[in-house]
Scaffold this active site. Sequence first.
Site, short mmCIF file in Angstrom:
data_model
loop_
_atom_site.label_atom_id
_atom_site.label_comp_id
_atom_site.label_asym_id
_atom_site.label_seq_id
_atom_site.Cartn_x
_atom_site.Cartn_y
_atom_site.Cartn_z
N GLY A 1 0.82 -1.21 0.00
CA GLY A 1 0.00 0.00 0.00
C GLY A 1 0.85 1.25 0.00
N ALA B 1 2.72 4.66 -3.01
CA ALA B 1 2.90 4.01 -4.31
C ALA B 1 1.74 3.08 -4.61
CB ALA B 1 4.22 3.25 -4.33
N SER C 1 -0.47 -5.07 4.46
CA SER C 1 -0.57 -5.44 5.86
C SER C 1 -0.37 -4.21 6.73
CB SER C 1 0.48 -6.50 6.22
OG SER C 1 0.53 -6.71 7.61
N ILE D 1 2.94 -4.04 8.73
CA ILE D 1 4.22 -3.65 8.12
C ILE D 1 4.41 -2.15 8.18
CG2 ILE D 1 5.53 -3.59 5.96
CD1 ILE D 1 4.31 -6.30 5.27
N ALA E 1 7.50 16.00 0.04
CA ALA E 1 7.61 17.14 -0.86
C ALA E 1 7.56 16.60 -2.28
CB ALA E 1 8.92 17.89 -0.61
N LYS F 1 4.37 24.61 -2.66
CA LYS F 1 5.83 24.56 -2.85
C LYS F 1 6.21 25.23 -4.17
CE LYS F 1 9.66 21.32 -3.53
NZ LYS F 1 10.07 19.90 -3.62
N GLU G 1 15.85 16.17 -4.46
CA GLU G 1 15.03 16.97 -5.38
C GLU G 1 13.58 16.49 -5.44
OE1 GLU G 1 15.28 19.67 -7.17
OE2 GLU G 1 17.38 20.23 -6.91
N THR H 1 11.99 13.63 -5.88
CA THR H 1 11.60 12.87 -7.07
C THR H 1 10.93 11.54 -6.75
OG1 THR H 1 13.84 11.94 -7.20
CG2 THR H 1 13.38 13.88 -8.54
#
Length: 498
Positions: A10, A13, A37, A40, A48, A76, A340, A342
């Site tokens: 989960g 992502a 779970s 976890i 950011a 931002k 940065e 990302t």
Amino acid sequence: MAQHLIIAGGGSAGWMAAALFARLRPAPDTRITLVESDAIGTIGVGEATVPILQEFNRLLGLHEPEFVAATQGSFKLGIEFVDWGQIGNRHFHGFGDHGAPIEGISPHHHWHRLRTAGRLGDPIDRWSMPALAAAQDRFAPPEALRGEAAEYRYAYHFDAGLYAALLRDYAEARGVTRIEGRILDVVRDGESGDLRALLLEGERRVDGDVFLDCTGFASQLLGQHLGTDFVDWSHWLPADRALALGCTRAGRFTPFTRSTAHAAGWQWRIPLQHRTGNGLVYSSAHLSDDEAAALLQANLDGEAIGAPRQLRFTTGRRARFWAHNVIGIGLAAGFMEPLESTSLQLVQTGLARLAELLPAGPADPAIVAEYNRETIGEYERIRDFLIAHYCISQRPEPFWRDMAAMTLPDTLAHKLALWDAMGRVPMLDLESHQEPSWVAVLLGQQRVPRGHDPAADRLPLDSLATRFAQREATLATATRRLPQHDYFVARTCQAAAA
């Protein structure tokens, strides 16, 4: 036959994947199941981002005020770098340029010519709208302004756990099934090697056709069960640990992330509505864990919330991001340190690429190869941009001297050599950071090129100086029109409530 898409894991992502494919199903009858779970947990630090997250939210139909309110978010304009290059240095990497091209030539070439002639001074931040607004803690979307002052973008800070919860509600409302449980093993096809099922605790089995590995650093499917090699980049980016710690909100409520360099790494500061996220990224070869914790706690704006949480990592990527019928997304695919911002960008672009290429049935090898080619290219370009922040430093500490002495990737070495010669930044395929970003970082650390584009010599110096003065005045006037960041955030949350 209906395709069954399984998302393992989960967090941001996993639920970004679930939300996107609930919105853009590979086929109308595709079923989507997410397995995670609660035991976890996730990394769960303040996040950011970069501006493309706006596109992701818009695609889902998430209303910005509701998103900001639900995630305790803020806005931002870029990243402020403190003590990078040398102690006392301060510069800004904003989500915007330094002006439109003049006679087809990027403005930093004309800036260099005026500077060389003694007609202009540092820093180039003076011609960046995001930098000027950030310096005064002002913010509004660019639509609030007109003309060249409106040529900038923005991103968000938010609580990553709250964002995952928001996306979970979105995905489940659109038919995604969530299964609670630990993944203990997998079932693979004896001939093809493809995954056929996940085996969960409680002797449960979840069969599927395509599997997204969103299991974080564990990379349970792509790394552990498929044995996909990890390409280690720690010789270029040796920081291998981070401490994360929230604190109460105090001081300025800035519309930017701050990155402060220290003797063996750097510290992040991410302002949220309900707290400030902080963290220290460091090299364990140059700084002990106890020293790192003391350094982080001594540099907080407010009172610490809890104790620091440590993350251990190796910067790099999987040799393949799509192997068999498994695609790694997020930390399961690779780790790029958060310098940065990302992390969610790579989740988003990986999912977008997959949404374009994923067929309703078995994938042709050419499709898999193209996904891997594009994703590898994106990771390598980001890698080079991150290394550039370190390798040009003039700081005297051993960590920074080691970084300055490293042998660079060929692509970055070429980029810096051409920059040094004439201020040009060659853009390669799949670049995430365009020329203005490189200019902000390189000039921000006083990496001033020896020369500039010869075509910049065509215009009279007086004419150029007038243009730069006019832009500076225009941006200063526009900045004064913007509201304070805290006021704009409060107004945004009021709009969500209404």
